[in-house]
Design a protein around this motif. Structure first.
Motif, PDB file in Angstrom:
ATOM      1  N   ALA A  44       0.310  -1.504  -6.982  1.00  0.00           N
ATOM      2  CA  ALA A  44       0.383  -0.143  -7.530  1.00  0.00           C
ATOM      3  C   ALA A  44      -1.002   0.392  -7.889  1.00  0.00           C
ATOM      4  O   ALA A  44      -1.727  -0.213  -8.675  1.00  0.00           O
ATOM      5  CB  ALA A  44       1.289  -0.122  -8.758  1.00  0.00           C
ATOM      6  N   GLY A  45      -1.377   1.485  -7.260  1.00  0.00           N
ATOM      7  CA  GLY A  45      -2.669   2.112  -7.514  1.00  0.00           C
ATOM      8  C   GLY A  45      -3.823   1.496  -6.758  1.00  0.00           C
ATOM      9  O   GLY A  45      -4.964   1.943  -6.888  1.00  0.00           O
ATOM     10  N   LEU A  46      -3.546   0.474  -5.975  1.00  0.00           N
ATOM     11  CA  LEU A  46      -4.583  -0.221  -5.218  1.00  0.00           C
ATOM     12  C   LEU A  46      -4.204  -0.248  -3.738  1.00  0.00           C
ATOM     13  O   LEU A  46      -3.152   0.232  -3.350  1.00  0.00           O
ATOM     14  CB  LEU A  46      -4.741  -1.662  -5.740  1.00  0.00           C
ATOM     15  CG  LEU A  46      -5.034  -1.810  -7.234  1.00  0.00           C
ATOM     16  CD1 LEU A  46      -4.883  -3.258  -7.656  1.00  0.00           C
ATOM     17  CD2 LEU A  46      -6.434  -1.292  -7.551  1.00  0.00           C
ATOM     18  N   SER A  47      -5.037  -0.872  -2.942  1.00  0.00           N
ATOM     19  CA  SER A  47      -4.718  -1.004  -1.521  1.00  0.00           C
ATOM     20  C   SER A  47      -4.015  -2.334  -1.269  1.00  0.00           C
ATOM     21  O   SER A  47      -4.214  -3.304  -2.006  1.00  0.00           O
ATOM     22  CB  SER A  47      -5.992  -0.940  -0.674  1.00  0.00           C
ATOM     23  OG  SER A  47      -6.733  -2.142  -0.804  1.00  0.00           O
ATOM     24  N   TRP A  48      -3.199  -2.367  -0.214  1.00  0.00           N
ATOM     25  CA  TRP A  48      -2.529  -3.611   0.149  1.00  0.00           C
ATOM     26  C   TRP A  48      -3.559  -4.671   0.518  1.00  0.00           C
ATOM     27  O   TRP A  48      -3.372  -5.848   0.247  1.00  0.00           O
ATOM     28  CB  TRP A  48      -1.526  -3.385   1.285  1.00  0.00           C
ATOM     29  CG  TRP A  48      -0.871  -4.664   1.688  1.00  0.00           C
ATOM     30  CD1 TRP A  48      -0.981  -5.305   2.881  1.00  0.00           C
ATOM     31  CD2 TRP A  48      -0.027  -5.508   0.883  1.00  0.00           C
ATOM     32  NE1 TRP A  48      -0.262  -6.480   2.869  1.00  0.00           N
ATOM     33  CE2 TRP A  48       0.340  -6.619   1.650  1.00  0.00           C
ATOM     34  CE3 TRP A  48       0.451  -5.416  -0.420  1.00  0.00           C
ATOM     35  CZ2 TRP A  48       1.158  -7.644   1.172  1.00  0.00           C
ATOM     36  CZ3 TRP A  48       1.265  -6.438  -0.892  1.00  0.00           C
ATOM     37  CH2 TRP A  48       1.609  -7.525  -0.102  1.00  0.00           C
ATOM     38  N   TRP A  49      -4.655  -4.261   1.114  1.00  0.00           N
ATOM     39  CA  TRP A  49      -5.703  -5.198   1.502  1.00  0.00           C
ATOM     40  C   TRP A  49      -6.211  -5.973   0.282  1.00  0.00           C
ATOM     41  O   TRP A  49      -6.437  -7.172   0.340  1.00  0.00           O
ATOM     42  CB  TRP A  49      -6.836  -4.468   2.214  1.00  0.00           C
ATOM     43  CG  TRP A  49      -7.994  -5.332   2.593  1.00  0.00           C
ATOM     44  CD1 TRP A  49      -9.297  -5.149   2.243  1.00  0.00           C
ATOM     45  CD2 TRP A  49      -7.968  -6.518   3.398  1.00  0.00           C
ATOM     46  NE1 TRP A  49     -10.077  -6.152   2.775  1.00  0.00           N
ATOM     47  CE2 TRP A  49      -9.282  -7.007   3.493  1.00  0.00           C
ATOM     48  CE3 TRP A  49      -6.962  -7.227   4.036  1.00  0.00           C
ATOM     49  CZ2 TRP A  49      -9.612  -8.157   4.197  1.00  0.00           C
ATOM     50  CZ3 TRP A  49      -7.291  -8.378   4.744  1.00  0.00           C
ATOM     51  CH2 TRP A  49      -8.600  -8.826   4.819  1.00  0.00           C
ATOM     52  N   THR A  50      -6.357  -5.296  -0.845  1.00  0.00           N
ATOM     53  CA  THR A  50      -6.803  -5.956  -2.078  1.00  0.00           C
ATOM     54  C   THR A  50      -5.837  -7.072  -2.456  1.00  0.00           C
ATOM     55  O   THR A  50      -6.250  -8.186  -2.781  1.00  0.00           O
ATOM     56  CB  THR A  50      -6.899  -4.922  -3.225  1.00  0.00           C
ATOM     57  OG1 THR A  50      -7.850  -3.919  -2.852  1.00  0.00           O
ATOM     58  CG2 THR A  50      -7.319  -5.575  -4.527  1.00  0.00           C
ATOM     59  N   VAL A 159       8.585  -0.815 -10.130  1.00  0.00           N
ATOM     60  CA  VAL A 159       9.493  -0.634  -9.001  1.00  0.00           C
ATOM     61  C   VAL A 159       9.789   0.854  -8.789  1.00  0.00           C
ATOM     62  O   VAL A 159      10.942   1.241  -8.594  1.00  0.00           O
ATOM     63  CB  VAL A 159      10.796  -1.449  -9.163  1.00  0.00           C
ATOM     64  CG1 VAL A 159      10.544  -2.927  -8.983  1.00  0.00           C
ATOM     65  CG2 VAL A 159      11.466  -1.168 -10.512  1.00  0.00           C
ATOM     66  N   GLY A 160       8.735   1.673  -8.800  1.00  0.00           N
ATOM     67  CA  GLY A 160       8.917   3.089  -8.499  1.00  0.00           C
ATOM     68  C   GLY A 160       9.339   3.266  -7.045  1.00  0.00           C
ATOM     69  O   GLY A 160       9.285   2.322  -6.246  1.00  0.00           O
ATOM     70  N   SER A 161       9.731   4.455  -6.677  1.00  0.00           N
ATOM     71  CA  SER A 161      10.246   4.715  -5.336  1.00  0.00           C
ATOM     72  C   SER A 161       9.222   4.403  -4.243  1.00  0.00           C
ATOM     73  O   SER A 161       9.562   3.840  -3.204  1.00  0.00           O
ATOM     74  CB  SER A 161      10.719   6.171  -5.216  1.00  0.00           C
ATOM     75  OG  SER A 161      11.335   6.369  -3.966  1.00  0.00           O
ATOM     76  N   THR A 162       7.966   4.740  -4.467  1.00  0.00           N
ATOM     77  CA  THR A 162       6.929   4.450  -3.462  1.00  0.00           C
ATOM     78  C   THR A 162       6.745   2.949  -3.311  1.00  0.00           C
ATOM     79  O   THR A 162       6.618   2.438  -2.185  1.00  0.00           O
ATOM     80  CB  THR A 162       5.603   5.135  -3.847  1.00  0.00           C
ATOM     81  OG1 THR A 162       5.825   6.544  -3.929  1.00  0.00           O
ATOM     82  CG2 THR A 162       4.514   4.858  -2.824  1.00  0.00           C
ATOM     83  N   ILE A 163       6.732   2.217  -4.412  1.00  0.00           N
ATOM     84  CA  ILE A 163       6.628   0.752  -4.350  1.00  0.00           C
ATOM     85  C   ILE A 163       7.845   0.187  -3.620  1.00  0.00           C
ATOM     86  O   ILE A 163       7.709  -0.705  -2.779  1.00  0.00           O
ATOM     87  CB  ILE A 163       6.490   0.146  -5.764  1.00  0.00           C
ATOM     88  CG1 ILE A 163       5.113   0.476  -6.344  1.00  0.00           C
ATOM     89  CG2 ILE A 163       6.726  -1.368  -5.746  1.00  0.00           C
ATOM     90  CD1 ILE A 163       4.932   0.118  -7.803  1.00  0.00           C
ATOM     91  N   CYS A 164       9.025   0.714  -3.918  1.00  0.00           N
ATOM     92  CA  CYS A 164      10.242   0.230  -3.251  1.00  0.00           C
ATOM     93  C   CYS A 164      10.194   0.485  -1.748  1.00  0.00           C
ATOM     94  O   CYS A 164      10.597  -0.372  -0.956  1.00  0.00           O
ATOM     95  CB  CYS A 164      11.490   0.855  -3.866  1.00  0.00           C
ATOM     96  SG  CYS A 164      11.906   0.152  -5.477  1.00  0.00           S
ATOM     97  N   MET A 168      10.326  -2.250   1.126  1.00  0.00           N
ATOM     98  CA  MET A 168      11.284  -2.226   2.230  1.00  0.00           C
ATOM     99  C   MET A 168      10.578  -2.436   3.569  1.00  0.00           C
ATOM    100  O   MET A 168      11.082  -3.139   4.451  1.00  0.00           O
ATOM    101  CB  MET A 168      12.052  -0.896   2.239  1.00  0.00           C
ATOM    102  CG  MET A 168      13.021  -0.745   1.078  1.00  0.00           C
ATOM    103  SD  MET A 168      13.653   0.945   0.898  1.00  0.00           S
ATOM    104  CE  MET A 168      14.526   1.135   2.455  1.00  0.00           C
ATOM    105  N   GLN A 169       9.403  -1.845   3.726  1.00  0.00           N
ATOM    106  CA  GLN A 169       8.620  -2.039   4.948  1.00  0.00           C
ATOM    107  C   GLN A 169       8.141  -3.483   5.055  1.00  0.00           C
ATOM    108  O   GLN A 169       8.227  -4.101   6.119  1.00  0.00           O
ATOM    109  CB  GLN A 169       7.394  -1.113   4.944  1.00  0.00           C
ATOM    110  CG  GLN A 169       7.713   0.351   5.065  1.00  0.00           C
ATOM    111  CD  GLN A 169       6.483   1.199   4.834  1.00  0.00           C
ATOM    112  OE1 GLN A 169       5.718   0.989   3.888  1.00  0.00           O
ATOM    113  NE2 GLN A 169       6.285   2.181   5.710  1.00  0.00           N
ATOM    114  N   ALA A 170       7.653  -4.012   3.947  1.00  0.00           N
ATOM    115  CA  ALA A 170       7.075  -5.355   3.945  1.00  0.00           C
ATOM    116  C   ALA A 170       8.099  -6.435   4.283  1.00  0.00           C
ATOM    117  O   ALA A 170       7.761  -7.423   4.942  1.00  0.00           O
ATOM    118  CB  ALA A 170       6.429  -5.648   2.590  1.00  0.00           C
TER     119      ALA A 170
END
Length: 187
Positions: A44-50, A159-164, A168-170
């Motif tokens: 949350a608030g960061l990049s997946w790469w991090t 678990v906000g909607s964007t995180i969810c 779901m993609q992951a």
């Protein structure tokens, strides 16, 4: 040369392997589903790469995401996690893993498995999208909105909607590989 989703803008092996072998691939193993939920919250608030670069550190720090162990964490253990430079040292995110472990175990008892619970949001079948470009891919949808609200009601944090939706993609509940990507099911 294989075409990948445009968000893979690197040849970094860890990132490429994640895209090629994990992202969008259905996961049904409860421990892995729990791990990914925690990692998506850490993002949350960061990049997946991090987060991806720190994933092994997270696994070691959080006992391979064994929820039964995590719920036993003492104040000393939590303080050591806050001081652990191998993970994201956000106190709220670290404490949320313990909160989520408790909620996860409760869901397992109630539904028989976390997998049954979480996959129920997509009627136990991956959603295969047909996006032309990465710009077409949403950051949330009606299902992630519903999932977020229910997870929160069931005691989960981060678990906000964007995180969810990212979750779901992951874990392959939704396949958002673009049509040109060699990982799209039509290829």
């Amino acid at each position: 040369m294989m075409k990948r989703c445009m968000w893979v803008k690197t040849t970094e092996p860890l990132y490429v392997e994640y895209h090629d072998k994990e992202w969008g691939v259905p996961v049904y193993d409860d421990r892995i589903l729990f791990e990914m939920l925690c990692l998506e919250g850490a993002q949350a608030g960061l990049s997946w790469w991090t987060v991806l670069q720190k994933r092994e550190n997270y696994r070691n720090a959080f006992d391979q995401f064994e929820a039964e162990k995590i719920i036993q964490y003492t104040d000393e253990k939590l303080q050591s996690l806050i001081e652990n430079q191998g993970i994201i040292r956000n106190k709220m995110k670290i404490y949320s893993v313990v909160t989520n472990a408790k909620a996860f175990l409760k869901i397992q008892q109630e539904y028989g498995s976390f997998s049954s619970y979480i996959w129920g949001f997509v009627d136990n079948k991956p959603i295969i999208n047909n996006w032309e470009t990465v710009k077409d891919v949403p950051t949330s949808n009606e299902i992630s909105d519903k999932m977020s609200k229910q997870l929160k009601r069931d005691g989960f944090k981060f678990v906000g909607s964007t995180i969810c939706y990212s979750y779901m993609q992951a874990v392959g509940m939704v396949n958002d590989h673009t049509l040109e990507c060699f990982c799209h099911p039509s290829r």
